[in-house]
Design an enzyme around this catalytic site. Structure first.
Site, PDB file in Angstrom:
ATOM      1  N   LYS A  97       9.357 -13.404  -3.952  1.00 45.15           N
ATOM      2  CA  LYS A  97       7.947 -13.798  -3.790  1.00 45.15           C
ATOM      3  C   LYS A  97       7.017 -12.636  -4.113  1.00 45.15           C
ATOM      4  CE  LYS A  97       5.909 -13.773   0.444  1.00 45.15           C
ATOM      5  NZ  LYS A  97       4.651 -12.996   0.413  1.00 45.15           N
ATOM      6  N   ASN A  98       7.291 -11.477  -3.529  1.00 47.56           N
ATOM      7  CA  ASN A  98       6.361 -10.358  -3.681  1.00 47.56           C
ATOM      8  C   ASN A  98       6.394  -9.738  -5.077  1.00 47.56           C
ATOM      9  OD1 ASN A  98       5.532 -10.768  -1.107  1.00 47.56           O
ATOM     10  ND2 ASN A  98       6.420  -8.887  -0.252  1.00 47.56           N
ATOM     11  N   CYS A 108      -6.118 -10.789   9.108  1.00 46.99           N
ATOM     12  CA  CYS A 108      -4.950 -11.643   9.026  1.00 46.99           C
ATOM     13  C   CYS A 108      -4.100 -11.370  10.240  1.00 46.99           C
ATOM     14  CB  CYS A 108      -4.218 -11.410   7.716  1.00 46.99           C
ATOM     15  SG  CYS A 108      -2.633 -10.688   7.797  1.00 46.99           S
ATOM     16  N   ARG A 137      -5.515  -5.160   7.737  1.00 46.25           N
ATOM     17  CA  ARG A 137      -5.151  -5.111   6.322  1.00 46.25           C
ATOM     18  C   ARG A 137      -6.358  -5.006   5.384  1.00 46.25           C
ATOM     19  NH1 ARG A 137      -0.310  -9.373   5.410  1.00 46.25           N
ATOM     20  NH2 ARG A 137       0.503  -7.898   3.931  1.00 46.25           N
ATOM     21  N   ASP A 157       9.112  -5.998   6.412  1.00 51.97           N
ATOM     22  CA  ASP A 157       9.380  -7.432   6.269  1.00 51.97           C
ATOM     23  C   ASP A 157      10.754  -7.846   6.803  1.00 51.97           C
ATOM     24  OD1 ASP A 157       6.889  -7.772   5.210  1.00 51.97           O
ATOM     25  OD2 ASP A 157       7.530  -8.084   3.145  1.00 51.97           O
ATOM     26  N   ARG A 194       5.757 -20.392   3.194  1.00 55.28           N
ATOM     27  CA  ARG A 194       5.038 -19.457   2.319  1.00 55.28           C
ATOM     28  C   ARG A 194       6.032 -18.528   1.608  1.00 55.28           C
ATOM     29  NH1 ARG A 194       1.105 -15.768   5.016  1.00 55.28           N
ATOM     30  NH2 ARG A 194       1.233 -15.019   2.901  1.00 55.28           N
TER      31      ARG A 194
HETATM   32  C1  UD1 Z   1       2.826  -5.943   0.779  1.00 59.36           C
HETATM   33  C2  UD1 Z   1       3.729  -7.133   0.869  1.00 59.36           C
HETATM   34  C3  UD1 Z   1       4.089  -7.439   2.319  1.00 59.36           C
HETATM   35  C4  UD1 Z   1       4.664  -6.197   2.983  1.00 59.36           C
HETATM   36  C5  UD1 Z   1       3.741  -5.000   2.782  1.00 59.36           C
HETATM   37  C6  UD1 Z   1       4.358  -3.698   3.287  1.00 59.36           C
HETATM   38  C7  UD1 Z   1       3.071  -8.427  -1.073  1.00 59.36           C
HETATM   39  C8  UD1 Z   1       2.394  -9.631  -1.604  1.00 59.36           C
HETATM   40  N1  UD1 Z   1       3.049  -8.261   0.261  1.00 59.36           N
HETATM   41  O1  UD1 Z   1       1.610  -6.267   1.468  1.00 59.36           O
HETATM   42  O2  UD1 Z   1       5.046  -8.495   2.335  1.00 59.36           O
HETATM   43  O3  UD1 Z   1       4.815  -6.437   4.363  1.00 59.36           O
HETATM   44  O4  UD1 Z   1       3.454  -4.823   1.395  1.00 59.36           O
HETATM   45  O5  UD1 Z   1       5.569  -3.454   2.660  1.00 59.36           O
HETATM   46  O6  UD1 Z   1       3.645  -7.656  -1.811  1.00 59.36           O
HETATM   47  N2  UD1 Z   1      -3.896  -0.491   3.719  1.00 59.36           N
HETATM   48  C9  UD1 Z   1      -5.126   0.092   3.872  1.00 59.36           C
HETATM   49  N3  UD1 Z   1      -6.036  -0.057   2.848  1.00 59.36           N
HETATM   50  C10 UD1 Z   1      -5.751  -0.746   1.704  1.00 59.36           C
HETATM   51  C11 UD1 Z   1      -4.483  -1.318   1.568  1.00 59.36           C
HETATM   52  C12 UD1 Z   1      -3.565  -1.180   2.588  1.00 59.36           C
HETATM   53  O7  UD1 Z   1      -5.422   0.712   4.887  1.00 59.36           O
HETATM   54  O8  UD1 Z   1      -6.613  -0.836   0.834  1.00 59.36           O
HETATM   55  C13 UD1 Z   1      -2.897  -0.361   4.810  1.00 59.36           C
HETATM   56  C14 UD1 Z   1      -2.523  -1.703   5.427  1.00 59.36           C
HETATM   57  O9  UD1 Z   1      -3.434  -2.091   6.424  1.00 59.36           O
HETATM   58  C15 UD1 Z   1      -1.145  -1.405   5.989  1.00 59.36           C
HETATM   59  C16 UD1 Z   1      -0.568  -0.412   4.963  1.00 59.36           C
HETATM   60  O10 UD1 Z   1      -1.692   0.120   4.258  1.00 59.36           O
HETATM   61  O11 UD1 Z   1      -1.243  -0.769   7.223  1.00 59.36           O
HETATM   62  C17 UD1 Z   1       0.401  -1.008   3.970  1.00 59.36           C
HETATM   63  O12 UD1 Z   1      -0.143  -2.180   3.428  1.00 59.36           O
HETATM   64  P1  UD1 Z   1       0.160  -2.682   1.947  1.00 59.36           P
HETATM   65  O13 UD1 Z   1       1.365  -1.972   1.391  1.00 59.36           O
HETATM   66  O14 UD1 Z   1      -1.087  -2.646   1.153  1.00 59.36           O
HETATM   67  O15 UD1 Z   1       0.558  -4.195   2.218  1.00 59.36           O
HETATM   68  P2  UD1 Z   1       0.314  -5.387   1.225  1.00 59.36           P
HETATM   69  O16 UD1 Z   1       0.327  -4.875  -0.159  1.00 59.36           O
HETATM   70  O17 UD1 Z   1      -0.840  -6.203   1.696  1.00 59.36           O
END
Ligand code: UD1
Length: 421
Positions: free
Chosen positions: A22-23, A117, A122, A308, A400
């Site tokens: 999925k990711n 969320c 996030r 995850d 999902r």
């Molecule tokens: C992706 C995965 C999700 C997984 C996560 C961590 C997808 C679609 N989803 O989510 O399944 O659980 O990686 O491996 O690939 N953060 C910030 N600012 C930002 C972006 C992130 O502070 O602009 C923080 C987030 O709040 C979190 C951390 O960074 O604490 C990691 O998040 P991130 O790796 O961005 O998660 P996703 O990409 O949303």
């Protein structure tokens, strides 16, 4: 609303074919926006999140079709506008992935802010800051990220935190920016690597793939071609089915899998007492006649143990021998399964983002409620191990991210059905 009804206690035994990740599919769907000709993505799981992202790009006028063999065909030549509306983005945060490629190729993008969320706030500040460093003008107003640029410029971007979709968004923007972009502290998740490999086949120039420093030499905004690309296997689905084998004291062989994306997880299964064997594209976990032991887990960015898989190992620990300490470092509110697992009799003490789990000889079936995708997986696992009947509500979370989970579990010998309430 649909629910799962599970009668626990059966040791699973058999083979399960793993679906595409999925990711990995979600960023690849977004990457089709960069293609100057039709593109095909293969091994696409039939999931709600995948159809949501398809709806996001279809809503812009792009032609998207699914065929019966799990392939998606995308043609961007009919694109009319560059807006991802709130109604879709609010149902799936990963819709933010269209921001980078849309802006980079078409010079404008308007994407609803994903908002909060269940598993944490996030934010998307890193996505925005990275694009601004490349010269984009971005305003956040009326709940939308409104971005414009003439041509994105290469830049050196040091990511504050390791962000998976943040890295993917900036990578997709950088491949058609003017000049060289360096992304430091980039996420190294296999799904980022899959995207980078796909972009290279489309004609992008990327060095350092698989490392935390990606160096990108931008090409012309319309230079990337549509290609035929096969998505990598889903490592989290794989880990979840192996956990189902472990928690029921059974044997599960995951085929069409990618063992080298699961090193940290397989090590923990072994530590938990399982016999784990791997081949080129399969993993077999055998727990028959062995004792499940509690393990300590600390989630961290890849290649460390994935957040995850945290909830699934929590369920395993709850049915094991000994005490396991689980520390969640990625998301600030990813322990909602604890309260539900307790309803099944689990002995878990929560202190902030640390869960101390004392294994119990038996969990007992109860009605529970899924709160997010991976939490729902942990409840399915706990239900499979518990004595008696468990009903799980709000399984739209499961849908999902898991393709036909109940059918795959049934084929392994589980007693599970989807019921309409
Ligand atoms: C992706 C995965 C999700 C997984 C996560 C961590 C997808 C679609 N989803 O989510 O399944 O659980 O990686 O491996 O690939 N953060 C910030 N600012 C930002 C972006 C992130 O502070 O602009 C923080 C987030 O709040 C979190 C951390 O960074 O604490 C990691 O998040 P991130 O790796 O961005 O998660 P996703 O990409 O949303």
């Amino acid at each position: 609303m649909q629910k799962f009804l599970i009668e626990g206690g059966a040791a699973l035994d058999g083979e399960v074919a793993i679906s595409g990740a999925k990711n990995a599919v979600l960023p690849l769907q977004a990457a089709t926006l960069l293609a100057n000709s039709p593109m095909t993505i293969r091994n696409v799981p039939r999931l709600k999140d995948v159809s949501t992202l398809a709806a996001v790009i279809e809503g812009m006028g792009v032609k998207v079709s699914f065929d019966a063999d799990n392939n998606i065909h995308v043609d961007t030549s009919t694109i009319q506008h560059f807006r991802a509306p709130y109604e879709l983005v609010r149902t799936m945060r990963a819709s933010i992935l269209v921001l980078g490629p849309m802006l980079a190729r078409f010079g404008e993008a308007e994407v609803s802010l994903p908002g909060g969320c269940a598993i944490g706030t996030r934010p998307v500040n890193l996505h925005i800051a990275g694009l601004e460093a490349m010269g984009a003008q971005i305003v956040v107003e009326e709940g939308y990220i409104r971005a414009k640029c003439k041509r994105l410029q290469g830049a050196r971007i040091v990511m504050d935190m390791v962000s998976v979709t943040g890295t993917e968004n900036l990578l997709m923007a950088a491949v058609v920016a003017d000049g060289t972009t360096v992304i430091e502290n980039a996420a190294r998740e296999p799904e980022v690597t899959d995207l980078a490999n796909c972009l290279v086949q489309m004609g992008a120039h990327i060095q350092g793939i698989g490392t935390d420093k990606l160096t990108v030499q931008g090409v012309d905004v319309n230079a990337l071609r549509g290609i035929d690309y096969t998505v990598l296997p889903d490592r989290i689905e794989t880990g979840t089915f192996l956990a189902a084998g472990a928690i029921t004291g059974g044997r599960v062989k995951a085929t069409h899998a990618a063992p080298d994306t699961l090193d940290a997880v397989l090590q923990k299964f072994r530590e938990a007492g399982a016999l784990v064997e791997t081949g080129h594209d399969w993993i077999e976990l055998d727990m028959r006649g062995r004792t499940l032991k509690a393990v300590d887990i600390r989630t961290d960015p890849y290649p460390a143990f994935p957040t995850d898989m945290q909830a699934q190992f929590m369920a395993m620990n709850a049915c094991s021998q000994g005490i396991g300490v689980i520390v969640e470092t990625i998301f600030e509110n990813r322990m909602m399964h604890v309260a539900e697992l307790k309803r099944l009799g689990a002995n878990i003490r929560l202190e902030g983002n640390t869960a101390i789990v004392a294994g119990m000889p038996n969990l007992k079936g109860a009605p529970v409620m899924a709160t997010d995708l991976r939490a729902s997986a942990s409840l399915v696992l706990a239900g499979l191990a518990a004595q008696g009947k468990t009903t799980i509500d709000r399984i739209y979370h499961t849908d999902r991210g898991y393709e036909r989970i109940e059918q795959k579990l049934l084929a392994l010998g589980a007693t599970i059905q989807r019921i309409n309430d």
